[in-house]
Enzyme design. Sequence first.
Site, PDB file in Angstrom:
ATOM      1  CG  HIS A 114     -42.629  72.389 -18.077  1.00 26.35           C
ATOM      2  ND1 HIS A 114     -42.036  72.526 -19.326  1.00 26.35           N
ATOM      3  CD2 HIS A 114     -43.691  73.237 -18.055  1.00 26.35           C
ATOM      4  CE1 HIS A 114     -42.728  73.408 -20.026  1.00 26.35           C
ATOM      5  NE2 HIS A 114     -43.731  73.855 -19.288  1.00 26.35           N
ATOM      6  CG  ASP A 150     -43.175  69.886 -21.404  1.00 24.88           C
ATOM      7  OD1 ASP A 150     -42.187  69.290 -20.952  1.00 24.88           O
ATOM      8  OD2 ASP A 150     -43.073  70.875 -22.151  1.00 24.88           O
TER       9      ASP A 150
HETATM   10  C1  GRF Z   1     -35.471  74.980 -16.224  1.00 29.88           C
HETATM   11  O1  GRF Z   1     -36.300  76.097 -16.225  1.00 29.88           O
HETATM   12  C2  GRF Z   1     -36.279  73.723 -16.324  1.00 29.88           C
HETATM   13  O2  GRF Z   1     -37.519  73.819 -15.704  1.00 29.88           O
HETATM   14  C3  GRF Z   1     -36.456  73.567 -17.811  1.00 29.88           C
HETATM   15  O3  GRF Z   1     -35.246  74.007 -18.374  1.00 29.88           O
HETATM   16  C4  GRF Z   1     -34.612  74.924 -17.481  1.00 29.88           C
HETATM   17  C5  GRF Z   1     -33.249  74.367 -17.219  1.00 29.88           C
HETATM   18  O4  GRF Z   1     -32.483  75.248 -16.423  1.00 29.88           O
HETATM   19  N1  GRF Z   1     -36.784  72.215 -18.165  1.00 29.88           N
HETATM   20  P1  GRF Z   1     -31.128  74.725 -15.775  1.00 29.88           P
HETATM   21  O5  GRF Z   1     -30.245  74.280 -16.937  1.00 29.88           O
HETATM   22  O6  GRF Z   1     -31.460  73.591 -14.873  1.00 29.88           O
HETATM   23  O7  GRF Z   1     -30.560  75.892 -15.062  1.00 29.88           O
END
Ligand code: GRF
Length: 217
Positions: A114, A150
């Site tokens: 997160h 979360d």
């Molecule tokens: C990331 O910012 C992650 O923390 C959140 O969703 C986003 C996913 O980005 N859970 P990616 O698809 O891994 O580039």
Amino acid sequence: MTSAPKKKFAALISGRGSNMASLLAAAEKPDFHAEPTLVLSNKADAPGLSVAERAGVPTKVISHRDFASRAEYDATLDETLKEAGVDIICLAGFMRLFTEEFVTSWTGKLINIHPSLLPSFPGLNVQQKTLDAGVRVSGCTVHFVDAGTDTGPIIGQAVVPIDPNDDDASLSARILGQEHKLYPRCLDLIAQEKIWLEAGRVRYATDFRIDQSLSLP
Ligand code: GRF
């Protein structure tokens, strides 16, 4: 001495998949303790799927639109992951909430990343909420997933300073850079059983040492 077999992980995505890509890249190193067995998406057009295909990792799409209820979707997900022999599920931008049944069945084996220092700023639109709050540091958190959003027990965090000139895009990019280091590191530690969940709390092996580099911008 023979080394322990590598743990099998699945990455669940809904979009870009840059965190998934960082896990796959880390798993290419011989001393990494987990290997990818499946990349699964609920969206057929998730760009991350082709990244996984290029890396030679099996992919699967299970669209939530094909199911009448969350319970039916999660039951199919559960069956698919168990059939693939998955030990650890890494949520990597998987934009779905789970039933309590699914979460319970994967307790201690289901982790998420997160883009904030939880418990601050759970949910969506995280970086904008962070900027609006005027805090001076943010970061990212890897946590075990529980029934809340979360809210699960925290495994690891990396701190990212906020620049007065930051906007949503610049802050997101700086946090993402740390996500790509933190997530593989946490997965590797769980796969080695140096970190585990016990009675709702995260436990660390006695020889566990904080990796200072994770706090660097
Ligand atoms: C990331 O910012 C992650 O923390 C959140 O969703 C986003 C996913 O980005 N859970 P990616 O698809 O891994 O580039």
